[in-house]
Structures are given as C-alpha cells and as structure tokens.
Write a protein that holds these residues in place. Structure first.
Motif, short mmCIF file in Angstrom:
data_model
loop_
_atom_site.label_atom_id
_atom_site.label_comp_id
_atom_site.label_asym_id
_atom_site.label_seq_id
_atom_site.Cartn_x
_atom_site.Cartn_y
_atom_site.Cartn_z
N HIS A 17 0.81 -1.22 0.00
CA HIS A 17 0.00 0.00 0.00
C HIS A 17 0.85 1.27 0.00
CE1 HIS A 17 -3.54 -2.41 0.51
NE2 HIS A 17 -3.10 -2.93 1.65
N GLY A 18 2.12 1.15 0.42
CA GLY A 18 2.94 2.35 0.48
C GLY A 18 3.71 2.63 -0.80
N PRO A 65 7.29 6.15 -9.83
CA PRO A 65 7.56 5.26 -10.97
C PRO A 65 7.99 3.85 -10.56
CG PRO A 65 9.34 6.87 -10.69
CD PRO A 65 8.23 7.28 -9.78
N ASP A 66 8.45 3.67 -9.32
CA ASP A 66 8.87 2.34 -8.87
C ASP A 66 7.72 1.53 -8.30
OD1 ASP A 66 11.40 3.12 -9.56
OD2 ASP A 66 12.02 3.60 -7.52
N ALA A 67 6.55 2.12 -8.17
CA ALA A 67 5.43 1.46 -7.50
C ALA A 67 5.05 0.11 -8.11
CB ALA A 67 4.22 2.39 -7.47
N PRO A 68 4.99 -0.05 -9.45
CA PRO A 68 4.58 -1.36 -9.99
C PRO A 68 5.49 -2.50 -9.56
CG PRO A 68 4.46 0.33 -11.69
CD PRO A 68 5.14 0.95 -10.52
N ALA A 69 6.80 -2.28 -9.54
CA ALA A 69 7.72 -3.34 -9.13
C ALA A 69 7.60 -3.61 -7.65
CB ALA A 69 9.16 -2.96 -9.48
N ALA A 76 -1.62 -5.89 -11.16
CA ALA A 76 -0.25 -5.37 -11.01
C ALA A 76 0.63 -5.77 -12.18
CB ALA A 76 0.35 -5.87 -9.70
N VAL A 77 0.48 -7.01 -12.65
CA VAL A 77 1.29 -7.46 -13.78
C VAL A 77 0.90 -6.70 -15.05
CG1 VAL A 77 1.83 -9.44 -15.25
CG2 VAL A 77 1.70 -9.73 -12.78
N LEU A 78 -0.40 -6.43 -15.24
CA LEU A 78 -0.87 -5.77 -16.45
C LEU A 78 -0.72 -4.26 -16.41
CD1 LEU A 78 -4.07 -7.90 -17.09
CD2 LEU A 78 -1.96 -7.93 -18.40
N ASP A 79 -0.22 -3.72 -15.32
CA ASP A 79 0.04 -2.28 -15.23
C ASP A 79 0.98 -1.87 -16.37
OD1 ASP A 79 0.97 0.30 -14.62
OD2 ASP A 79 0.78 -0.03 -12.48
N PRO A 80 0.61 -0.90 -17.21
CA PRO A 80 1.49 -0.51 -18.33
C PRO A 80 2.89 -0.07 -17.90
CG PRO A 80 -0.71 0.44 -18.59
CD PRO A 80 -0.66 -0.16 -17.20
N ALA A 81 3.02 0.40 -16.66
CA ALA A 81 4.33 0.85 -16.18
C ALA A 81 5.16 -0.27 -15.60
CB ALA A 81 4.15 1.94 -15.13
#
Length: 542
Positions: free
Chosen positions: A170-171, A175-179, A206-211
């Motif tokens: 949740h935190g 730009p690093d949030a998806p990983a 999360a896997v399908l997040d474009p970023a």
C-alpha cells in the motif's frame, strides 16, 4: 576438528583422502575437490555431512577467506539436499545438526557482498532476521526477493511479517510502485498460500500495469548481469517459486486477464508459470480445462503451443476440445524455446483422448524425434513425448497401431540390442509379456510404505518407494483381501493431491494415472498386476 568422533574420522568418500583431511585443506584456503565428496549426484549427501556442517558454517562466516564462495556454494547444495525426506536415511543426524546450527548463518544476510546475501536468503528459515534486514536492504532486486521469501518462511499469524508486506504493497508510489507492488504481492501470496485466490485479482492487475515492464527492468536487473529483467520472465519465475496451488490460481487469473487485455506475452508467461503445478497436483487440471481449451485458437503461437500442451496432459478430460485440437494438426508454429510444434502437442493430446482420427500414421509422426539429428529440450518443459510413453496407454487401439509399431520395431533390428528397442518393448507390454518389477520380499511392509509418501515434493525423493509399494499392493491383491493396515496406506496415498511418481515432467502424469488405477482396483477387491510404466531411468538412444 581434532575432537571429531573417531568413527566419523575413518569415513572415506569419493575423493582420495578422508573427509577430515579435506576439511583441513579447506580451512587452509586451498582450492581442492573436497566439496564434491560431501555431495553425491545419485544419493544426495555423504554420511559425513552432519559432522562437517559446523565446520562449513564457520568457514563461510570468514569474509576474507579465498575459497569462501566455493564453500558457501557447497553448503547451499547440501542444505537443499538435506531438506528431502531421504536425507536422514542417507546421512543420519543431519536434521538435528541443521536445527542446532542453521541460525549461525543468519548474519550472512547483512554481508557486504550481495551475492552472499542472496545465497544466505535461501538458507534462512525464520522470519525474524528478514524482518530486520528488509528495511535496510540497498539492492532493489535483492529486496524484492527478500519480500517474497519472507512470505514463504513467516507464519500466517505473524503480525510483523504481514504488516511489512502490506506496508510495501500500500505504500508503493512513484515510478517504482509497480515493481514494489509485484514484490509485495508475491510475498503475500506465499504467506496466504492456503487461500490462493485472495490476491489473484490484484496480482493480475499489477502485472498488467502498463508501467510494470519498465519498473521491473530498472529495479530487478542485477548489477553486472548480461540480461535485463523482463516482466514475462519474472512472472514465470515467480510462479515457479510460489506454492503450487497459489501459483495455479494466480497464473489462471493472469492468463484470462492477459488474453482480454491483448497481452500475449504475459498470457504465455502465465501458462509457463502454471506448467509445473499442473504436473505436480492432480487437482489443478480441472481448473485449467476451460481456459486452455479457449486458448488453443489464440493468435499468438506461444500461447497456442502451451495451451495444447496443457490439454495433452489433461488426457481424456480434454475430449470436449477434440475438434479444436484436430484443427491444429497443420499448425507448424510453436514456442521457439520449446521442443516441437503446436501440431505435435495437439496430436499427442488427441492420442491421449483416444480420438480415432489421429491413429493413421500416428507412430510415424511420434517417432520423428528418432530420425532427427538430435533435439534440445529441458526435461521438465512441455516437449514431444517419447514414442513408447505416448503409445503405451493406447493398447485399446492395438488393432490399428500394431502394424505401425511392428514396422517401427523392425527399424531397430540393425541395432546391437534389437530386443530392447522401444517398439519391441511396447508390443511385449501390450501382449502382457513384459517383465514387471518383482514384488518386495516383505510386501506387507512395503505396501505400508505408502503412508510415508509426503504431502509435498521434496528434493531427491526415494524413487523405489513408489514402485515397491504399488508392486507390493498388486502382489497382496492376488493373495486375498487387503489387510486393514494396507487398506489404510492405499487410501492415504489416493487421498494425496500429488503425483505418485518421483518424476517431474509429463511422465509423472502418465505413471500417476496407472499407479492410481492399480491402487483403486486393489482397494475394490480386484486382483491386479503392476502395469508397465514410463522409462524412469532409461533414455532411448535408438
């Protein structure tokens, strides 16, 4: 070292000298072959390994030791083997030695060398040192692995572990949030493995997040690594590291979501992640039937190939998709990293179903692998089956296939052992004249060995346990009613959601089907015989 018991000191191994002298050379920092002596490819570890364990731990804790990397590698290999059920029988005392000394390796989680920290991660069996290490880890790729491993070793009721993982989930921001979310979800899926669907939807999102691809490439690529971290490869790797049931549910949800989102590379990665759980757990097959049947016509050849492989493993259950499989017999495309084509997998799937449309010319098609100048494959990956394995269950169609098999067997008569040609062995198996395994000397005791079948796969299990126990049950079924103890052992084995085979490729499914049929028939009071099985230790060089 001088206080080691004299009985242990006299133990010799594959090397030229005793273990004690090998350890002395290692302590002096010499590069020798001593590490090969504590590990044997055929039986796992040497009986001297329990006594050597504290010395190995003391050596790897010295940061400036010249041979430290080699000693640590040997130690990690021994620990992996030591987690098997058979280890204690081969090296008595290993379990007690590991319980006593394993916490001495936990300080390596803070070693300055990231590679040492990575190896130490696989040797850690408690959540506490990871809870202290994860907040201060400086390598992003290693931090992600530590989160996943925390979920695997922590207790579900541990509030500190759950708080750390949910906090990372949740935190996450920027730009690093998806990983970060992917790493946290991997740990949470392992922590909640008993509830495999709990995180499936969030995992797929999360896997399908474009970023996600860019974040994974930036954060999860190891320093000095020649290959960049790719999202699809990481998804497949995560699936292999999770408990099988959790991996199945996450992969199934991702495959459907990736199909709907037109992300074929992630759909193929989800199918790859689900492959080994499908081989290990019989209960996962029905979960995949509809999805694999729908993906057999997918535009991407990688997805079609893996979907056809799943249907082939499912066997007769895939009968509703026989027409779709038949339409794939001209599909020469496939996955460039897998053996064979989609047509090969579809043909085998139809043979498993028993579809008569595939019988003409089937043997010639299956034996094409023998006429090729070698083929490359990873044993556990989807691949073309060995002809003997694919044809063995088709004795009900022997009237059509026998002339084809006889021709195949005649092709082997120019070899040094024509009677051992797989075609000749197949005809003998169909005729009931093949030599089966001999029953154990004490069949009652061997049959009760089915109670020892563990509920989860362990490294280097005892292969003879399965053969001996089922052969013993078959022998006892011909002598009269099974005793209560044997019936309890058989019922226990049949209740397990696992393959009754030590193999880890498609043959595990084939042999499991035959072995379970023997056990069920014996339980019903029938007199049964041990059926022919796949080649457990042989390779057909013909």
């Amino acid at each position: 070292m001088t206080t080691v018991d004299e009985a242990w000191r006299r133990l010799t191994v594959a090397a030229d000298g005793p273990v004690l002298e090998q350890l002395r050379r290692a302590a002096r920092g010499e590069e020798t072959t001593w590490w090969l002596s504590l590990y044997h490819w055929d039986k796992g570890m040497d009986p001297a390994a329990p006594a050597a364990l504290p010395f190995l731990i003391a050596l790897v804790r010295e940061p400036d030791r010249p041979n430290r990397e080699r000693v640590l590698s040997t130690l990690a290999q021994l620990v992996a083997v030591g987690r098997s059920e058979a280890a204690e029988r081969v090296a008595p005392g290993w379990a007690a030695a590991w319980r006593e000394h394993h916490t001495a390796l936990e300080p390596l989680l803070a070693d300055p060398d990231p590679e040492v920290r990575l190896t130490a991660l696989g040797l850690t069996e408690r959540a506490r040192p990871l809870l202290a290490r994860i907040p201060v880890e400086t390598e992003p790729w290693l931090w992600a692995l530590q989160l996943a491993y925390l979920g695997a070793v922590a207790d579900r009721a541990d509030p500190a572990a759950r708080a750390l993982l949910t906090g990372a989930l949740h935190g996450a921001g920027g730009p690093d949030a998806p990983a970060h979310r992917l790493a946290a979800l991997q740990g949470l899926a392992a922590l909640d493995a008993a509830e495999p669907e709990r995180w499936a939807d969030r995992w797929a999102a999360a896997v399908l997040d474009p970023a996600a691809p860019a974040a994974v490439d930036r954060l999860w690529t190891r320093p000095d690594d020649d290959y960049r971290a790719e999202l699809g490869l990481e998804v497949a790797s995560i699936g292999r590291s999770l408990p099988p049931r959790a991996a199945t549910h996450l992969s199934l949800r991702l495959a459907r979501a990736a199909r709907d989102a037109d992300r074929p590379e992630l759909c193929a990665a989800a199918l790859e992640a689900a492959w080994h759980p499908l081989l290990d757990l019989p209960s996962t097959g029905p979960l995949w039937l509809t999805t694999a049947g729908e993906l057999i016509d997918h535009p991407d050849p990688r997805v079609r190939h893996r979907a056809a492989a799943v249907l082939a493993v499912l066997g007769r259950a895939a009968a509703p998709y026989a027409d779709a499989l038949h339409a794939r017999l001209a599909d020469t495309d496939g996955d460039e990293f897998l053996d064979g084509s989609t047509a090969d997998q579809a043909r085998w799937a139809l043979a498993r179903i028993g579809d008569p449309r595939v019988l003409p010319g089937l043997v010639r098609r299956l034996t094409a692998v023998e006429r090729e100048n070698g083929r490359g494959y990873v044993t556990g990956d989807p691949r073309r089956p060995e002809p003997y394995d694919a044809l063995l269950p088709l004795h009900g169609h022997a009237a059509v296939l026998r002339p084809q098999v006889a021709e195949w067997a005649r092709e082997g008569e120019s070899h040094a052992w024509p009677w051992n040609h797989p075609g000749a062995r197949l005809l003998a198996a169909w005729d009931g004249t093949a030599d089966g395994p001999k029953p154990p000397a004490d069949p009652e005791a061997a049959a009760r060995g089915l109670l020892r079948v563990p509920p989860a796969w362990r490294y280097k299990e005892d292969r003879n346990l399965y053969l001996d126990a089922v052969a013993a049950v078959a022998e006892l079924s011909r002598r009269g009613p099974l005793s209560p103890g044997v019936r309890a052992a058989v019922e226990h084995a049949l209740s397990l959601d696992r393959r009754l085979s030590p193999l880890h490729d498609y043959r595990a499914v084939l042999d499991d089907e035959r072995l379970r049929e023997v056990l069920r028939s014996a339980l019903d009071g029938e007199a049964v015989v041990m059926p022919p099985l796949s080649h457990w230790d042989e390779i057909d060089f013909e």
